[in-house]
Design an enzyme around this catalytic site. Structure first.
Site, PDB file in Angstrom:
ATOM      1  N   ASN A  94       0.841  -1.198   0.000  1.00 31.52           N
ATOM      2  CA  ASN A  94       0.000   0.000   0.000  1.00 31.52           C
ATOM      3  C   ASN A  94       0.874   1.245   0.000  1.00 31.52           C
ATOM      4  O   ASN A  94       2.106   1.134  -0.036  1.00 31.52           O
ATOM      5  CB  ASN A  94      -0.945  -0.027   1.206  1.00 31.52           C
ATOM      6  CG  ASN A  94      -0.166  -0.093   2.496  1.00 31.52           C
ATOM      7  OD1 ASN A  94       0.630   0.786   2.784  1.00 31.52           O
ATOM      8  ND2 ASN A  94      -0.353  -1.148   3.265  1.00 31.52           N
ATOM      9  N   LYS A 149       7.260 -17.793 -10.868  1.00 34.84           N
ATOM     10  CA  LYS A 149       6.558 -16.591 -11.343  1.00 34.84           C
ATOM     11  C   LYS A 149       5.233 -16.987 -12.015  1.00 34.84           C
ATOM     12  O   LYS A 149       5.209 -17.887 -12.853  1.00 34.84           O
ATOM     13  CB  LYS A 149       7.463 -15.862 -12.341  1.00 34.84           C
ATOM     14  CG  LYS A 149       6.920 -14.540 -12.780  1.00 34.84           C
ATOM     15  CD  LYS A 149       7.865 -13.874 -13.761  1.00 34.84           C
ATOM     16  CE  LYS A 149       7.159 -12.714 -14.422  1.00 34.84           C
ATOM     17  NZ  LYS A 149       7.867 -12.236 -15.600  1.00 34.84           N
ATOM     18  N   PHE A 166      -4.017   3.393  14.814  1.00 32.06           N
ATOM     19  CA  PHE A 166      -4.280   4.446  13.840  1.00 32.06           C
ATOM     20  C   PHE A 166      -5.453   4.023  12.967  1.00 32.06           C
ATOM     21  O   PHE A 166      -5.683   2.837  12.775  1.00 32.06           O
ATOM     22  CB  PHE A 166      -3.057   4.684  12.943  1.00 32.06           C
ATOM     23  CG  PHE A 166      -2.135   5.743  13.481  1.00 32.06           C
ATOM     24  CD1 PHE A 166      -1.291   5.437  14.529  1.00 32.06           C
ATOM     25  CD2 PHE A 166      -2.134   7.023  12.965  1.00 32.06           C
ATOM     26  CE1 PHE A 166      -0.444   6.408  15.056  1.00 32.06           C
ATOM     27  CE2 PHE A 166      -1.291   8.003  13.480  1.00 32.06           C
ATOM     28  CZ  PHE A 166      -0.449   7.694  14.525  1.00 32.06           C
ATOM     29  N   LYS A 176     -11.307  -3.175  18.575  1.00 33.78           N
ATOM     30  CA  LYS A 176      -9.948  -3.690  18.789  1.00 33.78           C
ATOM     31  C   LYS A 176      -9.527  -3.547  20.249  1.00 33.78           C
ATOM     32  O   LYS A 176      -8.390  -3.862  20.593  1.00 33.78           O
ATOM     33  CB  LYS A 176      -8.958  -2.966  17.873  1.00 33.78           C
ATOM     34  CG  LYS A 176      -9.269  -3.144  16.400  1.00 33.78           C
ATOM     35  CD  LYS A 176      -8.102  -2.737  15.510  1.00 33.78           C
ATOM     36  CE  LYS A 176      -8.499  -2.767  14.049  1.00 33.78           C
ATOM     37  NZ  LYS A 176      -7.373  -2.980  13.147  1.00 33.78           N
TER      38      LYS A 176
HETATM   39  O1  C5P Z   1      -8.702  -2.077  10.694  1.00 33.41           O
HETATM   40  P1  C5P Z   1      -7.624  -1.173  10.209  1.00 33.41           P
HETATM   41  O2  C5P Z   1      -6.575  -1.871   9.384  1.00 33.41           O
HETATM   42  O3  C5P Z   1      -8.097   0.063   9.543  1.00 33.41           O
HETATM   43  O4  C5P Z   1      -6.920  -0.691  11.559  1.00 33.41           O
HETATM   44  C1  C5P Z   1      -5.803   0.152  11.548  1.00 33.41           C
HETATM   45  C2  C5P Z   1      -5.022  -0.039  12.801  1.00 33.41           C
HETATM   46  O5  C5P Z   1      -4.799  -1.434  13.065  1.00 33.41           O
HETATM   47  C3  C5P Z   1      -3.624   0.531  12.672  1.00 33.41           C
HETATM   48  O6  C5P Z   1      -3.197   0.938  13.939  1.00 33.41           O
HETATM   49  C4  C5P Z   1      -2.814  -0.648  12.145  1.00 33.41           C
HETATM   50  O7  C5P Z   1      -1.440  -0.516  12.447  1.00 33.41           O
HETATM   51  C5  C5P Z   1      -3.434  -1.784  12.915  1.00 33.41           C
HETATM   52  N1  C5P Z   1      -3.397  -3.084  12.219  1.00 33.41           N
HETATM   53  C6  C5P Z   1      -2.594  -4.090  12.713  1.00 33.41           C
HETATM   54  N2  C5P Z   1      -2.586  -5.325  12.107  1.00 33.41           N
HETATM   55  C7  C5P Z   1      -3.341  -5.566  11.028  1.00 33.41           C
HETATM   56  C8  C5P Z   1      -4.165  -4.545  10.505  1.00 33.41           C
HETATM   57  C9  C5P Z   1      -4.180  -3.317  11.130  1.00 33.41           C
HETATM   58  O8  C5P Z   1      -1.896  -3.873  13.700  1.00 33.41           O
HETATM   59  N3  C5P Z   1      -3.295  -6.761  10.448  1.00 33.41           N
END
Ligand code: C5P
Length: 399
Positions: A207, A286, A320, A338
């Site tokens: 991303n 690949k 975040f 969360k």
């Molecule tokens: O659900 P979402 O991906 O939008 O949540 C974002 C938050 O969750 C961020 O703090 C990101 O670092 C954390 N996150 C994580 N592990 C994941 C997905 C998101 O720690 N697999």
């Protein structure tokens, strides 16, 4: 103590051109700067440049009546809160180490009673010479602080250690002196950057995260006195001094690195943009193109921050939320779902701020509270967020 008055010493070397930018940044940060140059330095960059940038005449001579009238060398040394020599040549360092005082710069070093910071710049062979290293060790034992040098290509055509630290890094080092140590004694783990989820040996899903916010948090947390561990996905950012960094690729690697470190942490800040899905199978060879359309079979990754928040003896856990719509609602929902202590939400996909930008704005939510931080550079924003975290942590430990 707030250190506001900087005496900037410039010795002879091509890196002197970087001192003009250094001076500009220091003035921008609100420091009152007076400049002293060796005669050799004046051959590289004219004193007029530094006079224009500092707003004061530049000092170059030890025994010059007009300069001594303006502010004599002893007064100049007394005036300074910090003496920063950048660049410091091998010759200047040798003179400081042996107590020679045959020009204005070396005399000021002897007269200065304030903290001294030295940013060396020289050819890599001169830097590695035993006598230079002995001089540096000697000065370090006497309490002098060294910033850099950094490695890279040099003006003389060599490659190696000896380049003067970048002006931004030198300013950060000085700023750290002024930061109140509100996170002293705290251990902070920060995740940063994107993750890479491999599809085959040559392709991956990722991303647009640059890692800038996570790195800014790590840098500022260190300045505020914390012991910082940074778990970073692949980014193009410089390593941060005095921060323990683990470089990882995938969400699974990041999860494993976080879990290895988490038991001893007081605070976790999840600033990484972790992939939500990873290819269900990693192709060893690949993948060949075939047909007009194709499908990827993806599988959910483990939510790292939510896993940390579920631990029985968990740190203060901050997540975040980067959103393109309904910011407050999504962020508050994530805070609950969360089980986080705090969530910092920001808009992405806007004209300004967010992914890959130096700027950002944050809306922060916690149980029964919220606060907004206006659009500013990520370093400033990181400081504001960490200050809020320290406040909340204190508030919660006293209730
Ligand atoms: O659900 P979402 O991906 O939008 O949540 C974002 C938050 O969750 C961020 O703090 C990101 O670092 C954390 N996150 C994580 N592990 C994941 C997905 C998101 O720690 N697999």
């Amino acid at each position: 103590m707030i250190l506001k008055r900087i005496l900037l010493g410039i010795s002879g070397g091509i890196a002197a051109y970087k001192s003009a930018e250094l001076l500009r940044l220091l003035v921008k940060q609100g420091y009152d700067v007076r400049v002293v140059m060796t005669l050799a330095a004046t051959r590289f960059v004219t004193p007029l440049t530094f006079q224009a940038l500092s707003g004061y005449p530049v000092h170059t001579q030890l025994l010059d009546e007009s300069q001594e009238n303006a502010m004599g060398h002893i007064n100049l040394a007394r005036w300074a809160d910090v003496f920063l020599i950048a660049p410091a040549s091998a010759n200047s360092i040798a003179k400081f180490s042996h107590g020679l005082a045959n020009d204005l710069l070396s005399t000021l070093y002897l007269a200065a009673e304030c903290p001294v910071y030295i940013a060396p710049a020289m050819n890599q062979a001169m830097w590695h010479k035993a006598v230079t290293q002995e001089n540096i060790q000697h000065l370090t034992q006497h309490g002098v602080n060294f910033i850099g040098p950094e490695a890279g290509s040099q003006a003389c055509g060599d490659t190696g250690l000896g380049r003067m630290s970048e002006p931004e890094n030198i300013v950060q080092e000085l700023e750290a002196l002024n930061a109140p140590k509100i996170l002293h004694g705290k251990k902070i783990l920060i995740t940063a950057g994107p993750t890479r989820e491999a599809l085959d040996p040559v392709r991956y899903l990722t991303n647009r995260s640059s890692g800038k916010m996570g790195y800014a948090l790590a840098e500022q947390a260190r300045q505020l006195g914390a012991e910082v561990t940074l778990i970073s996905g692949p980014v193009h950012l410089a390593v941060i001094k005095n921060v323990k960094i683990h470089l990882v690729e995938s969400a699974a690697d990041m999860y494993a690195a976080v879990m290895r470190e988490i038991a001893t942490q007081d605070i976790m800040i999840a600033a990484a943009a972790v992939a939500d899905y990873t290819p269900a199978t990693l192709q060893v060879e690949k993948i060949k193109k075939q047909g007009e359309q194709t499908q990827l079979n993806l599988q959910r990754t483990t939510d790292i921050v939510a896993s940390v928040a579920r631990l029985s003896d968990r740190p203060y856990t901050v997540g975040f939320a980067a959103e393109t719509q309904d910011l407050a609602q999504y962020a508050q929902d994530k805070l609950q779902r969360k089980n986080l202590d705090m969530i910092a939400a920001n808009w992405v996909g806007q004209a300004e701020g967010g992914f890959d930008s130096d700027l950002n704005a944050l809306h922060v939510y916690w149980d029964n509270g919220e606060k907004s931080f206006k659009m500013t550079d990520k370093l400033q924003l990181a400081k504001q967020l960490l200050t809020l975290i320290a406040e909340r942590l204190n508030a919660e430990s006293t209730t």
